[in-house]
Scaffold this active site. Structure first.
Site, PDB file in Angstrom:
ATOM      1  N   TYR A  98      10.835   2.583   3.307  1.00  0.00           N
ATOM      2  CA  TYR A  98      11.705   1.524   3.819  1.00  0.00           C
ATOM      3  C   TYR A  98      13.155   1.696   3.369  1.00  0.00           C
ATOM      4  O   TYR A  98      14.058   1.070   3.936  1.00  0.00           O
ATOM      5  CB  TYR A  98      11.177   0.154   3.392  1.00  0.00           C
ATOM      6  CG  TYR A  98      10.018  -0.314   4.239  1.00  0.00           C
ATOM      7  CD1 TYR A  98      10.221  -1.064   5.394  1.00  0.00           C
ATOM      8  CD2 TYR A  98       8.706  -0.005   3.897  1.00  0.00           C
ATOM      9  CE1 TYR A  98       9.156  -1.493   6.169  1.00  0.00           C
ATOM     10  CE2 TYR A  98       7.632  -0.417   4.672  1.00  0.00           C
ATOM     11  CZ  TYR A  98       7.867  -1.161   5.802  1.00  0.00           C
ATOM     12  OH  TYR A  98       6.819  -1.573   6.578  1.00  0.00           O
ATOM     13  N   ASP A 141       0.798  -1.215   0.000  1.00  0.00           N
ATOM     14  CA  ASP A 141       0.000   0.000   0.000  1.00  0.00           C
ATOM     15  C   ASP A 141       0.839   1.277   0.000  1.00  0.00           C
ATOM     16  O   ASP A 141       0.332   2.339  -0.350  1.00  0.00           O
ATOM     17  CB  ASP A 141      -0.909   0.015   1.232  1.00  0.00           C
ATOM     18  CG  ASP A 141      -0.155  -0.466   2.448  1.00  0.00           C
ATOM     19  OD1 ASP A 141       0.070  -1.679   2.553  1.00  0.00           O
ATOM     20  OD2 ASP A 141       0.257   0.369   3.266  1.00  0.00           O
TER      21      ASP A 141
END
Length: 459
Positions: free
Chosen positions: A251, A173
């Site tokens: 990330y 997402d």
């Protein structure tokens, strides 16, 4: 239509059900089958979903349109004749996640769920389980599309495709959510923007945001207020994003800021996994007797989301619930529902998904799973053209893909040499001696890792 949820006792399952309750199209999901190995957790989740269904009826939803929920610990019963399968399992439970974090941190390297050594450990024990699930899907649900959210999502999707081919697609997402937030900040309808995004799961870059033929990303990078309001602005800092000239997946913080990330995690009283052990034990103990299980779940979910990637953000950062990867129409449940709508009702949607590369990104193998924009419809999934990654992006993608493939091969063959190579060649490890220590630590601390390698040896 029938939807089977593998990992039906998981904390995030109510988000999927919430998305289904809001869906009024036809055909739509009428049956939800929850499968898990833990009967107690299944019953707890059923209690939450029943509470959500009651609320929906109080707000005017016709009872006949509410998906009927079933729960079972029999995988074939759950899968039989399913139209869609959604997977979000955690092999080894939260205890495995804690070990993923702590074993790595004890050796001075990143301890995180999907990035670095923890992701390799997670993959080693999950690939065999999900491969077995894929084989059962092929046998008893031959028309089902598998929507994978089981982490590490890109690696697991690639392993699943060895059995199911393009019927297995991975979702995440964060890329779609980033595009939506940028469009909102610019006052643009998100449906009118085209995202030029490419990479691997949890390792991608947004390079252009096209609106009516114009790349509006330079406007975002030049706007202090807008750029700083993004979660990525909080994670990387606005100056760093301007230096990069693009917006990385959040990330990538663990790569670009690794020397900051490890001390930041170690300074906290608990790792993310350790905190979730406490929080979820409390939640599942309370939910069975809660007056309003749905409200309890919502409150717990909001508190959990507020601390997401806390080590990467300033202490005074206030998380926006819209930015949570677990909530909202563009959260993972919304992405999954968009895939189902597109396939079942021919409501085309362009989504950033984990799919087979083909010729989308030269320099990556054709059968490698990559994360790129995909046009989904009843006719199939068509990868969209993207700008080619630059040298550093492609190099990092190739190195990580090599580690993913060594991990898959180790999990399916039992080769400790392949597992050690996966650890050693990872850019956050880069050490053969430390790779051996990591593998020794994970096989010692996580029974499922040891069992996966031992079982593979006997095949």
């Amino acid at each position: 239509m029938k939807l089977t949820i593998i990992g039906g006792g998981g904390f995030r399952v109510p988000d999927v059900y919430r998305a289904l309750l809001a869906d009024t199209g036809s055909p739509r999901i009428t049956e939800v089958w929850l499968y898990d190995v833990g009967a107690d957790r299944l019953e707890a989740v059923r209690t939450i979903l029943a509470s959500a269904a009651r609320r929906a009826q109080l707000h005017g939803t016709d009872a006949a349109s509410i998906p009927v929920v079933h729960a079972t610990t029999d995988l074939d019963v759950a899968l039989a004749d399913a139209d869609f399968v959604f997977s979000a399992i955690r092999v080894g439970g939260l205890a495995g996640r804690v070990a993923d974090e702590r074993v790595a941190l004890s050796l001075g390297v990143l301890g995180q769920e999907t990035v670095g050594p923890g992701g390799i450990s997670y993959g080693l024990r999950t690939v065999p389980v999900m491969t077995a699930v894929a084989e059962r899907i092929a046998a008893v649900a031959p028309r089902a599309v598998l929507i994978n959210f089981t982490n590490p999502a890109g690696m697991i999707t690639e392993a699943l495709q060895r059995v199911l081919g393009d019927r297995a697609v991975g979702i995440c997402d964060t890329p779609s959510g980033l595009g939506r937030r940028i469009a909102a900040g610019l006052g643009i309808d998100p449906r009118e923007v085209q995202l030029d995004y490419a990479g691997l799961n949890h390792l991608g870059w947004l390079r252009r945001v096209l609106h009516r033929g114009e790349d509006v990303l330079p406007r975002v990078l030049a706007d202090d207020v807008l750029l700083g309001s993004l979660e990525e602005g909080a994670v990387f800092g606005v100056d760093a994003l301007r230096t990069l000239g693009n917006i990385p997946n959040e990330y990538l913080y663990y790569y670009y800021c690794n020397r900051d990330a490890v001390p930041a995690i170690l300074e906290r009283p608990r790792t993310r996994g350790e905190q979730l052990v406490v929080d979820q034990a409390d939640f599942f103990a309370r939910v069975r007797t809660a007056e309003d299980p749905w409200q309890l779940w919502q409150d717990t979910s909001a508190a959990r989301s507020a601390t997401y990637m806390a080590e990467a953000k300033p202490d005074d950062h206030v998380a926006d619930a819209e930015d949570s990867p677990f909530q909202g129409d563009d959260g993972y449940a919304g992405v999954a529902l968009s895939v189902m709508r597109a396939v079942a009702r021919d409501e085309p949607a362009t989504l950033i998904l984990n799919v087979r590369n083909g010729d989308t990104i030269p320099g990556m193998p054709a059968d490698a799973v990559v994360e790129v924009p995909v046009r989904v419809s009843a006719a199939g999934m068509v990868r969209q053209q993207v700008t080619q990654p630059d040298l550093h992006q492609l190099g990092l993608m190739q190195q990580l893909k090599a580690c993913e493939r060594y991990t898959i091969d180790a999990a399916l063959s039992g080769s400790r040499a392949a597992a050690e190579k996966a650890f050693a060649l990872h850019p956050l490890v880069q050490s053969l001696p430390r790779a051996k220590a990591l593998l020794d630590g994970y096989t010692r601390e996580i029974p499922e890792v040891a069992a996966a390698l031992a079982a593979a040896h006997t095949c």
